[in-house]
Design a protein around this motif. Structure first.
Motif, PDB file in Angstrom:
ATOM      1  N   MET A  54       0.818  -1.198   0.000  1.00 16.86           N
ATOM      2  CA  MET A  54       0.000   0.000   0.000  1.00 16.86           C
ATOM      3  C   MET A  54       0.855   1.251   0.000  1.00 16.86           C
ATOM      4  O   MET A  54       0.495   2.265  -0.607  1.00 16.86           O
ATOM      5  N   ALA A  55       2.021   1.159   0.676  1.00 19.50           N
ATOM      6  CA  ALA A  55       2.910   2.320   0.687  1.00 19.50           C
ATOM      7  C   ALA A  55       3.391   2.620  -0.725  1.00 19.50           C
ATOM      8  O   ALA A  55       3.359   3.772  -1.178  1.00 19.50           O
ATOM      9  N   ASP A  61      -0.126  14.214  -8.731  1.00 21.75           N
ATOM     10  CA  ASP A  61       0.594  15.434  -9.124  1.00 21.75           C
ATOM     11  C   ASP A  61       0.472  15.667 -10.619  1.00 21.75           C
ATOM     12  O   ASP A  61       0.197  16.779 -11.085  1.00 21.75           O
ATOM     13  N   ASN A  62       0.665  14.556 -11.361  1.00 16.35           N
ATOM     14  CA  ASN A  62       0.569  14.620 -12.807  1.00 16.35           C
ATOM     15  C   ASN A  62      -0.810  15.116 -13.221  1.00 16.35           C
ATOM     16  O   ASN A  62      -0.946  16.023 -14.053  1.00 16.35           O
ATOM     17  N   LEU A  63      -1.835  14.523 -12.584  1.00 18.58           N
ATOM     18  CA  LEU A  63      -3.203  14.888 -12.934  1.00 18.58           C
ATOM     19  C   LEU A  63      -3.492  16.329 -12.552  1.00 18.58           C
ATOM     20  O   LEU A  63      -4.260  17.025 -13.230  1.00 18.58           O
ATOM     21  N   ARG A  64      -2.879  16.799 -11.472  1.00 20.10           N
ATOM     22  CA  ARG A  64      -3.090  18.194 -11.073  1.00 20.10           C
ATOM     23  C   ARG A  64      -2.580  19.137 -12.161  1.00 20.10           C
ATOM     24  O   ARG A  64      -3.215  20.135 -12.498  1.00 20.10           O
ATOM     25  N   ALA A 111       2.601   5.877  -3.023  1.00 20.98           N
ATOM     26  CA  ALA A 111       3.580   6.728  -3.697  1.00 20.98           C
ATOM     27  C   ALA A 111       3.210   6.884  -5.170  1.00 20.98           C
ATOM     28  O   ALA A 111       3.232   7.994  -5.730  1.00 20.98           O
ATOM     29  N   ARG A 112       2.821   5.741  -5.783  1.00 20.75           N
ATOM     30  CA  ARG A 112       2.458   5.782  -7.201  1.00 20.75           C
ATOM     31  C   ARG A 112       1.265   6.710  -7.415  1.00 20.75           C
ATOM     32  O   ARG A 112       1.256   7.552  -8.313  1.00 20.75           O
ATOM     33  N   LEU A 113       0.267   6.585  -6.522  1.00 17.79           N
ATOM     34  CA  LEU A 113      -0.932   7.405  -6.669  1.00 17.79           C
ATOM     35  C   LEU A 113      -0.625   8.879  -6.462  1.00 17.79           C
ATOM     36  O   LEU A 113      -1.201   9.745  -7.125  1.00 17.79           O
ATOM     37  N   GLN A 114       0.326   9.153  -5.558  1.00 17.60           N
ATOM     38  CA  GLN A 114       0.657  10.557  -5.327  1.00 17.60           C
ATOM     39  C   GLN A 114       1.314  11.177  -6.543  1.00 17.60           C
ATOM     40  O   GLN A 114       0.974  12.299  -6.938  1.00 17.60           O
TER      41      GLN A 114
END
Lengths: 188, 258
Positions: free
Chosen positions: B76-77, B88-91, B81-84
């Motif tokens: 999950m960690a 950022d990319n999506l932001r 990290a991948r989702l974060q």
């Protein structure tokens, strides 16, 4: 040398009567190997899905019985060996009394050979143990064949004997350490 | 302790081992002779040890659960990290989208653009396949009560499905574009050619009356055209395929499986 003023130094043959705690401590030390074997038997007969548990249990028990009978027979008396073997038979699926018989033979060999072998180095003792272990495993196999009245596959017996021989050095190291600790405590 | 002489005690001590060996042999023979007794003894011991084994198994399961949870936490960690990073990319993309929308709005105001009326949707379930007078028609559970009128466009998940031909209070009949009676003006997306798509009761309607100088391209998108004012322009229908060169063209329909 200045004589020690304590009573025991005056008359070393007469020791003060042991207190209950000391007697318990003494008894626990003598029971330590037997308890270890009993716990191992219970642990390995539990359904924990340990690979090779069926072969590892006799290997550990035979090695432990041999070591303690050889180096410290007070910690591994014949009666204890008999009871442990019977316990192993009752818990496992070997015919009743077979493990007791084999363990008693291992104990007897170690017990009577100790005076001759005590001064040999570790490798030779290990060699003797290898012979004893192979003999024990073959005897077990032979008895199993006798009870079934059929020739069983000898490969598991060979595997078990090799495992027994292989498991001896690490166990021996562990027990030597335990013996040292016990001796240190006994005469500081 | 019984007071015995040292010699006697030594003699007894030497006798213990042979006696025990004999006893074990006796037990072996007894166990073979009376198996029921042996099994009973075994079961008694097993009964006594059962709670202990239960405890050990429970402990093992607990340990396994903890280790699984730990592994899961590690996974999950990394997932976090991948989702974060993805977030950022999506932001960034969000910022791009916002600025593009602004730009679009300003351009539209500069051009005095009149927005198209937003179409209203009614969603209904196809309940029957009975055609009535048509071979390819379906019955929809949405009628005049829901605002369905004759001539409305019916869309399936992947594109145009047909037109409403009859309406009831709670149901309406839709003529599918695969029906032999269906004719609709279409535009080929890439070559900008106009054509008429006529159904022939097969899943592949034919494309007809396209201009001879603009040959349709294999695989290009077929969309509705607003030539007759019957359809809004640009509704996806399917893709253009030619089974044999220089033969009639068909349109593959992803939306209809009838």
């Amino acid at each position: 040398m200045i004589p020690d003023p304590s009573m025991s130094a005056w008359e070393p043959e007469i020791r003060p009567r042991q207190t209950l705690w000391q007697r318990l401590d003494h008894g626990a030390r003598h029971l330590l190997p037997s308890l270890f074997i009993a716990l191992i038997i219970i642990f390995f007969s539990a359904p924990l899905n340990i690979p090779g548990a069926a072969e590892l249990l006799p290997a550990l028990v035979i090695a432990t019985v041999f070591f303690w009978s050889f180096w410290r027979p007070t910690g591994m008396s014949g009666l204890a060996v008999f009871l442990l073997g019977l316990f192993m038979d009752l818990v496992g699926f070997t015919p009743l009394g077979v493990s007791a018989f084999i363990l008693l033979l291992v104990h007897g060999v170690a017990f009577y050979a100790r005076f001759g072998l005590m001064r040999l180095n570790f490798l030779l003792v290990w060699g003797v143990f290898a012979l004893v272990a192979a003999g024990a495993c073959l005897l077990q196999w032979g008895l199993a064949c006798l009870f079934r009245l059929a020739m069983l596959d000898i490969a598991p017996a060979l595997f078990e004997s090799l495992l027994t021989i292989g498991v001896y050095p690490p166990l021996s190291a562990l027990f030597s350490w335990v013996l040292h600790r016990l001796d240190e405590k006994e005469d500081p | 302790m019984i007071p015995v002489s040292i010699q006697m005690r030594q003699a007894l001590g030497k006798l213990v081992l042979p006696l025990l060996v004999l006893l074990s042999i006796g037990i072996i023979i007894a166990g073979q002779a009376d198996r029921k007794l042996a099994d009973k003894a075994r079961m008694t011991v097993a009964d006594g040890l059962a709670p202990l084994w239960g405890l050990m198994t429970a402990a093992q399961h607990r340990v396994q659960a903890v280790s699984t949870n730990l592994r899961e936490a590690g996974r999950m960690a990394s997932e976090n990290a991948r989702l974060q990073t993805e977030n950022d990319n999506l932001r960034r993309w969000y910022d791009v989208a916002v600025s593009l929308t602004r730009e679009n709005d300003t351009l539209k105001t500069a051009l005095h653009w009149i927005p198209e009326p937003t179409p209203a949707f009614v969603t209904g379930r196809v309940v029957a396949d009975s055609g009535g007078i048509y071979a390819r028609a379906v019955l929809l559970v949405a009628g005049t009560d829901s605002g369905v009128r004759v001539g409305n466009v019916a869309l399936a998940a992947n594109g145009l499905a047909g037109r409403v031909t009859e309406t009831g209070a709670r149901s309406s009949r839709i003529l599918l574009i695969t029906d032999i009676a269906s004719r609709l003006p279409v535009t080929l997306d890439a070559s900008h050619a106009t054509a008429i798509m006529g159904g022939d009761n097969t899943p592949l309607p034919r494309l007809m009356y396209y201009a001879q100088d603009t040959r349709p391209i294999e695989g290009e998108r077929v969309v509705t055209s607003d030539q007759a004012g019957a359809f809004p322009a640009g509704l996806p229908i399917g893709r253009c395929i030619t089974c044999i060169p220089a033969s009639p063209l068909w349109c593959r329909l992803p939306s209809l499986t009838t």
